[in-house]
Design a protein around this motif. Structure first.
Motif, short mmCIF file in Angstrom:
data_model
loop_
_atom_site.label_atom_id
_atom_site.label_comp_id
_atom_site.label_asym_id
_atom_site.label_seq_id
_atom_site.Cartn_x
_atom_site.Cartn_y
_atom_site.Cartn_z
N SER A 29 -44.32 -31.00 -73.19
CA SER A 29 -43.48 -32.02 -73.84
C SER A 29 -43.51 -33.34 -73.07
O SER A 29 -43.52 -34.43 -73.67
CB SER A 29 -42.04 -31.52 -73.96
OG SER A 29 -41.98 -30.37 -74.80
N ALA A 30 -43.51 -33.26 -71.76
CA ALA A 30 -43.54 -34.48 -70.94
C ALA A 30 -44.84 -35.24 -71.16
O ALA A 30 -44.85 -36.48 -71.27
CB ALA A 30 -43.39 -34.12 -69.46
N THR A 31 -45.95 -34.52 -71.26
CA THR A 31 -47.25 -35.17 -71.48
C THR A 31 -47.33 -35.75 -72.90
O THR A 31 -47.85 -36.84 -73.11
CB THR A 31 -48.41 -34.18 -71.24
OG1 THR A 31 -48.27 -33.60 -69.95
CG2 THR A 31 -49.76 -34.88 -71.33
N MET A 37 -46.01 -42.90 -76.52
CA MET A 37 -45.77 -44.31 -76.22
C MET A 37 -46.98 -45.18 -76.54
O MET A 37 -46.83 -46.36 -76.90
CB MET A 37 -45.39 -44.48 -74.74
CG MET A 37 -44.07 -43.79 -74.36
SD MET A 37 -43.77 -43.82 -72.59
CE MET A 37 -43.67 -45.59 -72.31
N GLN A 38 -48.20 -44.61 -76.43
CA GLN A 38 -49.41 -45.39 -76.62
C GLN A 38 -50.21 -44.96 -77.85
O GLN A 38 -51.20 -45.61 -78.19
CB GLN A 38 -50.30 -45.28 -75.37
CG GLN A 38 -49.66 -45.80 -74.09
CD GLN A 38 -49.34 -47.28 -74.17
OE1 GLN A 38 -50.04 -48.05 -74.82
NE2 GLN A 38 -48.24 -47.68 -73.53
N ARG A 45 -45.75 -46.51 -86.80
CA ARG A 45 -45.66 -47.56 -85.80
C ARG A 45 -45.83 -46.96 -84.41
O ARG A 45 -45.47 -45.81 -84.19
CB ARG A 45 -44.29 -48.24 -85.90
CG ARG A 45 -44.14 -49.16 -87.13
CD ARG A 45 -42.80 -49.85 -87.12
NE ARG A 45 -41.70 -48.89 -87.22
CZ ARG A 45 -40.44 -49.16 -86.95
NH1 ARG A 45 -40.11 -50.37 -86.50
NH2 ARG A 45 -39.50 -48.25 -87.10
N LYS A 46 -46.40 -47.78 -83.50
CA LYS A 46 -46.63 -47.29 -82.13
C LYS A 46 -45.30 -46.92 -81.51
O LYS A 46 -44.32 -47.67 -81.56
CB LYS A 46 -47.31 -48.36 -81.29
CG LYS A 46 -47.70 -47.89 -79.89
CD LYS A 46 -48.51 -48.93 -79.14
CE LYS A 46 -49.90 -49.07 -79.74
NZ LYS A 46 -50.77 -49.95 -78.92
N GLY A 47 -45.24 -45.74 -80.93
CA GLY A 47 -44.02 -45.23 -80.30
C GLY A 47 -43.16 -44.43 -81.24
O GLY A 47 -42.17 -43.84 -80.81
N LYS A 48 -43.52 -44.41 -82.52
CA LYS A 48 -42.71 -43.70 -83.51
C LYS A 48 -43.47 -42.52 -84.11
O LYS A 48 -42.98 -41.89 -85.06
CB LYS A 48 -42.30 -44.65 -84.64
CG LYS A 48 -41.46 -45.84 -84.17
CD LYS A 48 -40.14 -45.39 -83.57
CE LYS A 48 -39.29 -46.59 -83.15
NZ LYS A 48 -37.97 -46.16 -82.59
N LYS A 57 -53.16 -34.20 -82.76
CA LYS A 57 -54.29 -35.16 -82.72
C LYS A 57 -54.94 -35.20 -81.34
O LYS A 57 -56.16 -35.32 -81.21
CB LYS A 57 -53.79 -36.55 -83.11
CG LYS A 57 -54.89 -37.61 -83.16
CD LYS A 57 -54.34 -38.93 -83.65
CE LYS A 57 -55.40 -40.03 -83.63
NZ LYS A 57 -56.54 -39.74 -84.52
N TYR A 58 -54.14 -35.13 -80.29
CA TYR A 58 -54.67 -35.25 -78.91
C TYR A 58 -54.55 -33.92 -78.16
O TYR A 58 -54.30 -33.91 -76.96
CB TYR A 58 -53.92 -36.34 -78.15
CG TYR A 58 -54.04 -37.70 -78.79
CD1 TYR A 58 -55.18 -38.47 -78.63
CD2 TYR A 58 -52.99 -38.21 -79.57
CE1 TYR A 58 -55.29 -39.72 -79.22
CE2 TYR A 58 -53.08 -39.47 -80.16
CZ TYR A 58 -54.24 -40.22 -79.98
OH TYR A 58 -54.34 -41.46 -80.57
#
Length: 498
Positions: A29-31, A37-38, A45-48, A57-58
């Motif tokens: 969760s921390a990662t 954020m990016q 929207r970025k951050g949302k 996705k990642y």
């Protein structure tokens, strides 16, 4: 998190770590939060961007980084708590985190052995007393006079002699073409000081100003430039002028040019400089002897294999550097890589034992290195290497070199502590040739042939040339040593290479 430490050997540890699913999920969760954020995902929207979308996705990057970050954090925490100092790289055996599942991994590494320290204070040791002879001071004076000599053209039309300066233009030719790198115009050659091959100097000695000549010269098989070693070329030269060096008398004015107040101050400075250098060398030799005697008193001394191999790597790097200064490579030694490594093993093991002993003494005595001492050492290194301090410090930090530097300073402190507590007896320096007198006829081999006497110089010029080519010393540094000191360096070098 729970962990278990297993002692695989006196110098190897294995730590097995069990991580509950809750900690696994927290790490993931921390990662994911960092990626949110990016993250740039279409439609958000970025951050949302929702965490579930980011994790999907990642996935590969998130799980890989989360695994690495968790292991690194826990390893640092565990090692700090156990006060363990790895002496090798950490071998990590780990899979990848899986959400909602417990996670286990293990690390293996080498450590310094636990030593039963023998007595290391109040021991007796001999230190060679420092002596500086009048001849050595006079030798330095002679070099100062040489540096202040006036060079004057000799009007008589005659061939030059040893000790005189021949102004020459020359070039080496092969098959009618100039050999690159062996040519010069109006070069001042001091004859009789081994600045050129003997055959070339003999050619110059047959010429008078205005005359030219040539001769065939074969470069030695061990010539510093391997591209020329063993090659035969035609050397063509023209002598322009013969000059003599007129040395002045030693006066206060000459001493001032050398950076001294007067002749008396100069002689005192020369003597003190020699004495200071020799005092340090004598003390270092005595310290080494003292530490060796302490190590010899330790019955069991297991060594971390990786630490020994790393020390061998460093010795090979040093050898490679010295050979490179001579224009040579490892192949010139005629040994396989394995033979070269084994040749350094004994020296490497001795170096590792010394470091482990001194670190153990430092721990026993509660010695510490302050951040200020680290900074002072880095400042000194920056001045020596002419690098900006902030760049050097960043290099040490980025390459994890601060801990090794701290260990080295701890070793220095421990060594000084041991020596300062010792009973030091000053002894006279051995007279020249004393070692040779101890040699007997038993040194002859089975066939009755006498063994080689090692490196023997016929004069100081030959010794200086050897020190420059073999040890990589600057010529000015080599010339500052006496002939006996250069012979001593050569004997030590030969012993190390045996």
């Amino acid at each position: 998190m729970e962990y278990n430490v297993e002692e695989l050997s006196p110098v190897k540890r294995k730590i097995t770590v069990d991580v509950p699913a809750e900690e696994v999920n927290a790490a993931l969760s921390a990662t994911v939060a960092l990626y949110r954020m990016q993250a740039d995902v279409k439609g958000f929207r970025k951050g949302k961007v929702p965490s579930s979308v980011v994790e999907s996705k990642y996935h590969k990057q998130v799980y890989g980084e989360a695994t690495t970050d968790l292991i690194n954090y826990q390893i640092n925490e565990i090692l700090s708590g156990l006060a363990l100092q790895p002496m090798s790289r950490l071998d990590v055996d780990a899979a990848e985190l899986v959400r909602d599942e417990d996670f286990s991994y293990s690390i293996e590494f080498e450590v310094a052995p636990k030593l039963d320290l023998p007595k290391y204070k109040g021991l007796q040791v001999d230190e060679v007393d420092v002596e500086v002879s009048d001849d050595e001071v006079a030798e330095v004076e002679e070099r100062i006079l040489e540096n202040n000599a006036e060079v004057k053209v000799i009007e008589d039309v005659r061939a030059p002699k040893d000790g005189e300066v021949a102004s020459v233009s020359f070039g080496a030719y092969q098959d009618g073409k100039i050999v690159e790198g062996i040519q010069a115009e109006n070069f001042d050659l001091v004859l009789g000081q081994n600045q050129a091959l003997p055959e070339f100097e003999e050619l110059i000695k047959t010429l008078t100003p205005g005359e030219g000549g040539e001769t065939d010269i074969t470069f030695p098989a061990d010539f510093i430039n391997e591209n020329l070693a063993g090659r035969t070329v035609t050397m063509k030269a023209k002598l322009h002028a013969v000059k003599e060096r007129i040395k002045p008398e030693m006066t206060d004015e000459v001493a001032k040019k050398a950076g001294f107040k007067d002749v008396e101050t100069m002689r005192k400075g020369i003597r003190e400089s020699y004495a200071s250098q020799r005092k340090q060398m004598s003390k270092s030799a005595a310290q080494s002897e003292l530490l060796t005697s302490i190590i010899d008193g330790i019955d069991e001394f297991p060594l971390p294999p990786a630490m020994v191999e790393d020390r061998i790597d460093r010795l090979l790097k040093d050898l490679e550097y010295r050979l490179d200064r001579q224009g040579k490579g490892f192949q010139s030694l005629g040994k396989t890589p394995e033979e070269l490594r084994e040749g350094f093993r004994t020296e490497a093991e001795g170096s590792v034992k010394t470091e482990i002993l001194l670190l153990a003494v430092a721990a026993e005595e509660g010695l510490e290195i302050s951040p200020e001492e680290i900074d002072a050492t880095l400042s000194h290194l920056a001045m020596q290497s002419r690098q900006p301090l902030h760049e050097l410090k960043k290099y040490y930090e980025d390459n994890n070199l601060i801990v090794p530097l701290k260990d080295r300073l701890l070793c220095d402190k421990a060594s000084e502590l041991i020596y300062d507590s010792a009973e030091v007896k000053l002894i006279a320096a051995p007279t020249e040739g004393a070692a040779a007198k101890t040699e007997t006829a038993s040194e002859s081999d089975a066939d009755g042939e006498a063994k080689s006497g090692g490196i023997q110089f016929k004069d100081k010029a030959e010794a200086v040339e050897w020190a420059v080519n073999t040890l990589g010393l600057k010529e000015s540094t080599a010339k500052s040593y006496s002939l006996s000191k250069l012979q001593e360096r050569a004997d030590k070098y030969e012993a190390e290479q045996a």
